[in-house]
Design a protein around this motif. Structure first.
Motif, PDB file in Angstrom:
ATOM      1  N   ILE A   1       0.828  -1.215   0.000  1.00  9.22           N
ATOM      2  CA  ILE A   1       0.000   0.000   0.000  1.00  9.22           C
ATOM      3  C   ILE A   1       0.859   1.260   0.000  1.00  9.22           C
ATOM      4  O   ILE A   1       0.589   2.215  -0.744  1.00  9.22           O
ATOM      5  CB  ILE A   1      -0.944   0.003   1.219  1.00  9.22           C
ATOM      6  CG1 ILE A   1      -1.954  -1.174   1.131  1.00  9.22           C
ATOM      7  CG2 ILE A   1      -1.693   1.333   1.330  1.00  9.22           C
ATOM      8  CD1 ILE A   1      -2.886  -1.120  -0.035  1.00  9.22           C
ATOM      9  N   SER A   2       1.883   1.261   0.824  1.00  6.88           N
ATOM     10  CA  SER A   2       2.711   2.464   0.922  1.00  6.88           C
ATOM     11  C   SER A   2       3.505   2.732  -0.353  1.00  6.88           C
ATOM     12  O   SER A   2       3.764   3.901  -0.714  1.00  6.88           O
ATOM     13  CB  SER A   2       3.666   2.346   2.119  1.00  6.88           C
ATOM     14  OG  SER A   2       4.565   1.280   1.920  1.00  6.88           O
ATOM     15  N   ASP A   3       3.894   1.694  -1.084  1.00  7.23           N
ATOM     16  CA  ASP A   3       4.644   1.883  -2.336  1.00  7.23           C
ATOM     17  C   ASP A   3       3.747   2.389  -3.462  1.00  7.23           C
ATOM     18  O   ASP A   3       4.248   2.975  -4.446  1.00  7.23           O
ATOM     19  CB  ASP A   3       5.274   0.567  -2.782  1.00  7.23           C
ATOM     20  CG  ASP A   3       6.445   0.149  -1.888  1.00  7.23           C
ATOM     21  OD1 ASP A   3       6.903   1.011  -1.109  1.00  7.23           O
ATOM     22  OD2 ASP A   3       6.868  -1.025  -1.966  1.00  7.23           O
ATOM     23  N   LYS A   4       2.426   2.174  -3.352  1.00  6.49           N
ATOM     24  CA  LYS A   4       1.454   2.660  -4.339  1.00  6.49           C
ATOM     25  C   LYS A   4       1.776   2.192  -5.753  1.00  6.49           C
ATOM     26  O   LYS A   4       1.548   2.908  -6.725  1.00  6.49           O
ATOM     27  CB  LYS A   4       1.354   4.170  -4.287  1.00  6.49           C
ATOM     28  CG  LYS A   4       0.863   4.715  -2.966  1.00  6.49           C
ATOM     29  CD  LYS A   4       0.736   6.225  -2.966  1.00  6.49           C
ATOM     30  CE  LYS A   4       0.234   6.723  -1.619  1.00  6.49           C
ATOM     31  NZ  LYS A   4       0.086   8.200  -1.592  1.00  6.49           N
ATOM     32  N   LYS A   5       2.305   0.982  -5.862  1.00  4.60           N
ATOM     33  CA  LYS A   5       2.569   0.410  -7.177  1.00  4.60           C
ATOM     34  C   LYS A   5       1.458  -0.595  -7.490  1.00  4.60           C
ATOM     35  O   LYS A   5       1.589  -1.787  -7.201  1.00  4.60           O
ATOM     36  CB  LYS A   5       3.939  -0.255  -7.195  1.00  4.60           C
ATOM     37  CG  LYS A   5       5.092   0.735  -7.009  1.00  4.60           C
ATOM     38  CD  LYS A   5       6.434   0.004  -6.982  1.00  4.60           C
ATOM     39  CE  LYS A   5       7.565   0.990  -6.791  1.00  4.60           C
ATOM     40  NZ  LYS A   5       8.896   0.321  -6.728  1.00  4.60           N
ATOM     41  N   PHE A   6       0.402  -0.085  -8.076  1.00  2.00           N
ATOM     42  CA  PHE A   6      -0.786  -0.907  -8.284  1.00  2.00           C
ATOM     43  C   PHE A   6      -0.932  -1.351  -9.743  1.00  2.00           C
ATOM     44  O   PHE A   6      -2.022  -1.640 -10.212  1.00  2.00           O
ATOM     45  CB  PHE A   6      -2.044  -0.136  -7.859  1.00  2.00           C
ATOM     46  CG  PHE A   6      -1.966   0.394  -6.457  1.00  2.00           C
ATOM     47  CD1 PHE A   6      -1.483  -0.419  -5.431  1.00  2.00           C
ATOM     48  CD2 PHE A   6      -2.373   1.670  -6.140  1.00  2.00           C
ATOM     49  CE1 PHE A   6      -1.411   0.048  -4.129  1.00  2.00           C
ATOM     50  CE2 PHE A   6      -2.309   2.159  -4.838  1.00  2.00           C
ATOM     51  CZ  PHE A   6      -1.830   1.337  -3.827  1.00  2.00           C
TER      52      PHE A   6
END
Length: 320
Positions: free
Chosen positions: A314-319
């Motif tokens: 979630i914290s990396d926001k690599k979706f």
């Protein structure tokens, strides 16, 4: 209850019916007859009305008073009891017809599903012979009457959040757990060991991508720890995801094939494992709520996706 009962053109005569005839023919009052029989008027009255079974003592006194055999009177009571039992059995057959319909609906829209159910479980296919079908289903499920499936907690605990379940779902869920239980009873497994089971659970986590090999490997690991894993095809309309149940010194864990997607299957499995780890046994239904379900859900979530990895994702926001 009278001193005779009629059902389906058959009459069961209580011994009191014949004793009443004897009293009437003797010209005596019931009180006088009772005194000669060496019993109380109340006892004789209950017997004549069919509200009390004929005892060995009264059978002996009647035989002495009338010159008959003791067996004559005892046989009358036995014949009455047998017929009453047969009447009760016939009434149960009529009541069980509703359970058969719930287990095996005839609506054309679900005919294919019902045929699949029959093939998967080996249920007897006797649609035009209701009585034979009911008897075969009793034997298949190892129950005295199919009406037991209408009772909550018949096979295993129904959690409080399921209080509004329709009766058809209760019947089908109980039936599925009964099938799983009967299968588990045939398995020879050591006494359940929670530590070994927890180790087996960690081993199971390493097999979630081995789609063809995982089942026998996990099944054996669970069994070595005293856990018996049963996978069943779903009975449509059961609304059940899985179930856990103590069986002797073992724990039965059942999941079905309602959802064939890998993620749903593994989540359901670890949800049920969560119930076992928490010492909470029962049936898991779709859309079920409550603290026990939340706890089992959290266990499955954290096993399949460790919290720290999820937070990092979630914290990396690599979706992408």
């Amino acid at each position: 209850m009278g001193n005779y009962i009629e059902y389906n053109d058959t009459i069961a005569f209580h011994p009191g019916y014949y004793i009443k005839e004897l009293v009437d023919e003797s010209g005596l009052t019931q009180e006088d007859f009772a005194k000669r029989l060496d019993t109380t008027p109340k006892n004789l009255s209950l017997l004549i009305r069919g509200e009390q079974s004929l005892s060995m003592d009264i059978a002996m006194k009647l035989s002495r008073m009338l010159g008959t055999t003791v067996n004559y009177w005892l046989n009358l009571q036995n014949a009455y009891d047998v017929l009453i039992a047969e009447f009760k059995s016939q009434k149960e057959l009529e009541a069980e017809g509703a359970e058969v319909l719930m287990l095996r609906e005839t609506d054309e829209a679900v005919a294919d599903e019902k045929q699949k159910d029959m093939e998967n479980f080996g249920l007897p296919d006797l649609p035009r012979k209701k009585d034979e079908q009911i008897k075969a289903l009793r034997e298949f499920f190892s129950v005295a009457t199919l009406t037991v499936f209408t009772k909550r907690d018949m096979a295993v605990s129904f959690r409080s959040s399921t209080k509004d379940l329709p009766e058809a779902s209760i019947v089908k869920a109980n039936a599925m757990v009964q099938i799983a239980t009967n299968k588990a009873l045939k398995v020879d497994a050591p006494k359940f060991n929670k530590k070994k089971f927890e180790t087996a659970v960690q081993y199971a986590l390493t097999l979630t991508t081995q789609h063809k090999e995982f089942y026998p490997l996990i099944k054996k690991a669970f069994m070595d720890a005293g856990g018996i894993w049963v996978i069943l095809p779903n009975i449509s309309g059961s609304k059940i995801n899985g179930a856990t149940k103590k069986i002797g010194e073992n724990i039965m864990l059942m999941v079905n094939d309602r959802r064939l997607n890998a993620d749903s299957f593994w989540f359901t499995l670890f949800h049920e494992i969560g119930h076992i780890i928490n010492g909470d046994y029962g049936i898991s239904f779709e859309k079920e709520t409550g603290e026990q379900e939340v706890s089992a859900d959290k266990f499955a979530e954290d096993c399949l996706i460790p919290p720290e990895e999820y937070e990092r994702f979630i914290s990396d926001k690599k979706f992408g």
